[in-house]
Design a protein around this motif. Structure first.
Motif, PDB file in Angstrom:
ATOM      1  N   THR A  72     -57.609  -6.650 -26.123  1.00 60.30           N
ATOM      2  CA  THR A  72     -57.241  -7.102 -24.781  1.00 60.30           C
ATOM      3  C   THR A  72     -55.934  -6.433 -24.377  1.00 60.30           C
ATOM      4  N   GLY A  73     -55.903  -5.883 -23.176  1.00 63.26           N
ATOM      5  CA  GLY A  73     -54.677  -5.268 -22.673  1.00 63.26           C
ATOM      6  C   GLY A  73     -53.667  -6.318 -22.240  1.00 63.26           C
ATOM      7  N   ALA A  74     -52.427  -5.900 -22.058  1.00 60.38           N
ATOM      8  CA  ALA A  74     -51.359  -6.819 -21.676  1.00 60.38           C
ATOM      9  C   ALA A  74     -51.415  -7.149 -20.183  1.00 60.38           C
ATOM     10  N   GLY A  75     -50.833  -8.288 -19.822  1.00 62.51           N
ATOM     11  CA  GLY A  75     -50.768  -8.703 -18.425  1.00 62.51           C
ATOM     12  C   GLY A  75     -49.583  -8.084 -17.701  1.00 62.51           C
ATOM     13  N   GLY A 130     -48.268  -4.010 -17.302  1.00 64.41           N
ATOM     14  CA  GLY A 130     -48.274  -4.050 -18.755  1.00 64.41           C
ATOM     15  C   GLY A 130     -48.763  -2.719 -19.297  1.00 64.41           C
ATOM     16  N   THR A 131     -48.979  -2.643 -20.597  1.00 68.04           N
ATOM     17  CA  THR A 131     -49.527  -1.421 -21.200  1.00 68.04           C
ATOM     18  C   THR A 131     -50.838  -1.745 -21.907  1.00 68.04           C
ATOM     19  N   ALA A 132     -51.689  -0.731 -22.024  1.00 70.11           N
ATOM     20  CA  ALA A 132     -53.026  -0.920 -22.583  1.00 70.11           C
ATOM     21  C   ALA A 132     -52.987  -1.119 -24.097  1.00 70.11           C
ATOM     22  N   ALA A 145     -58.456  -1.029 -23.815  1.00 67.44           N
ATOM     23  CA  ALA A 145     -58.491  -2.145 -22.870  1.00 67.44           C
ATOM     24  C   ALA A 145     -57.282  -2.007 -21.944  1.00 67.44           C
ATOM     25  N   ASP A 146     -57.533  -1.808 -20.658  1.00 67.71           N
ATOM     26  CA  ASP A 146     -56.481  -1.543 -19.684  1.00 67.71           C
ATOM     27  C   ASP A 146     -55.603  -2.775 -19.467  1.00 67.71           C
ATOM     28  N   ALA A 147     -54.374  -2.511 -19.003  1.00 62.46           N
ATOM     29  CA  ALA A 147     -53.416  -3.582 -18.721  1.00 62.46           C
ATOM     30  C   ALA A 147     -53.455  -3.990 -17.255  1.00 62.46           C
ATOM     31  N   GLY A 148     -52.908  -5.168 -16.963  1.00 61.91           N
ATOM     32  CA  GLY A 148     -52.801  -5.644 -15.593  1.00 61.91           C
ATOM     33  C   GLY A 148     -51.597  -5.043 -14.892  1.00 61.91           C
TER      34      GLY A 148
END
Length: 240
Positions: A72-75, A130-132, A145-148
């Motif tokens: 899971t990517g970061a928010g 955030g970062t992936a 997983a891409d970040a928000g």
């Protein structure tokens, strides 16, 4: 003349004895419990959880040929709130990170590179993206997983729109692959900051609570501003 007659089942060295008309072996009669067919426990799965932002390496263990990855990517961070006339009164939420998952075919002794995304900061102004999170494995392509994105503060070109949910760099090369994009953050309403977006569905239950969620936007505040809230970090889980 009296003749000794041997009784059935009473021979010297006989490995059988009679119990209620049935026959059991000596081991059972002596109280020794033998394993039943199919009673051997299955191999316990090993789970490795990476929840601290940064990059590390993992060596595929002996006899492991398949690894299930869930990442899971970061928010993104939430934006600021203020009562200065130059800005809208409250901040907007950051976007949630995406989630991807699949089973990678691996070879013992190979090295995988694990990267856990860091939540976006919430400085004065717009929140930061955030970062992936990713799993780099040259022999199988790995996963990402891409970040928000960060929440916006008006009156710029984005108004005070919430940050975009993670979606672009989201994939996983392997069997049973899938991915879910993060949700967008929500714009602030009057004096109340907008909530951050949820991460893509399927976050591993081994990850910390709130993994991948976007940070909330700040409520309005006297000038000059009140900072929003940072996004949550990402997470990577390997199961084999």
């Amino acid at each position: 003349m009296h003749t000794n007659i041997r009784q059935p089942g009473r021979r010297r060295g006989d490995l059988l004895c009679r119990v209620r008309g049935g026959v059991v072996n000596v081991a059972a009669a002596a109280g020794v419990v033998l394993p039943l067919a199919g009673a051997v426990p299955a191999h316990a799965e090993t789970r490795r959880v990476y929840a601290a932002p940064g990059t590390t390496t993992f060596t595929v263990p002996t006899r492991v040929s398949r690894i299930r990855v869930v990442l899971t990517g970061a928010g993104g961070g939430g934006s600021m709130g203020t009562r200065n006339d130059a800005y809208l009164p409250s901040g907007s939420g950051g976007g949630g990170g995406a989630t991807s998952f699949c089973t990678l075919a691996v070879h013992p002794g190979d090295t995988m590179t694990i990267t856990v995304g860091a939540g976006g900061a919430a400085p004065n102004g717009d929140g930061l993206s955030g970062t992936a999170s990713s799993v780099a494995y040259p022999n199988a392509g790995g996963a990402s997983a891409d970040a928000g994105g960060g929440g916006h503060t008006g009156p710029g070109g984005h108004g005070n729109a919430g940050g975009a949910g993670g979606m672009k760099a989201t994939w996983c090369v392997g069997d049973d692959a899938g991915h879910n994009f993060g949700q967008d953050g929500t714009a602030g309403v009057k004096d109340t900051g907008g909530p951050g977006g949820a991460p893509g569905a399927g976050v591993s239950n081994a990850c910390p609570a709130g993994t991948g969620r976007g940070g909330n936007g700040a409520d309005s505040a006297p000038a000059p501003f009140r900072r929003g809230f940072p996004g949550a970090n990402g997470c990577v889980v390997l199961t084999y």
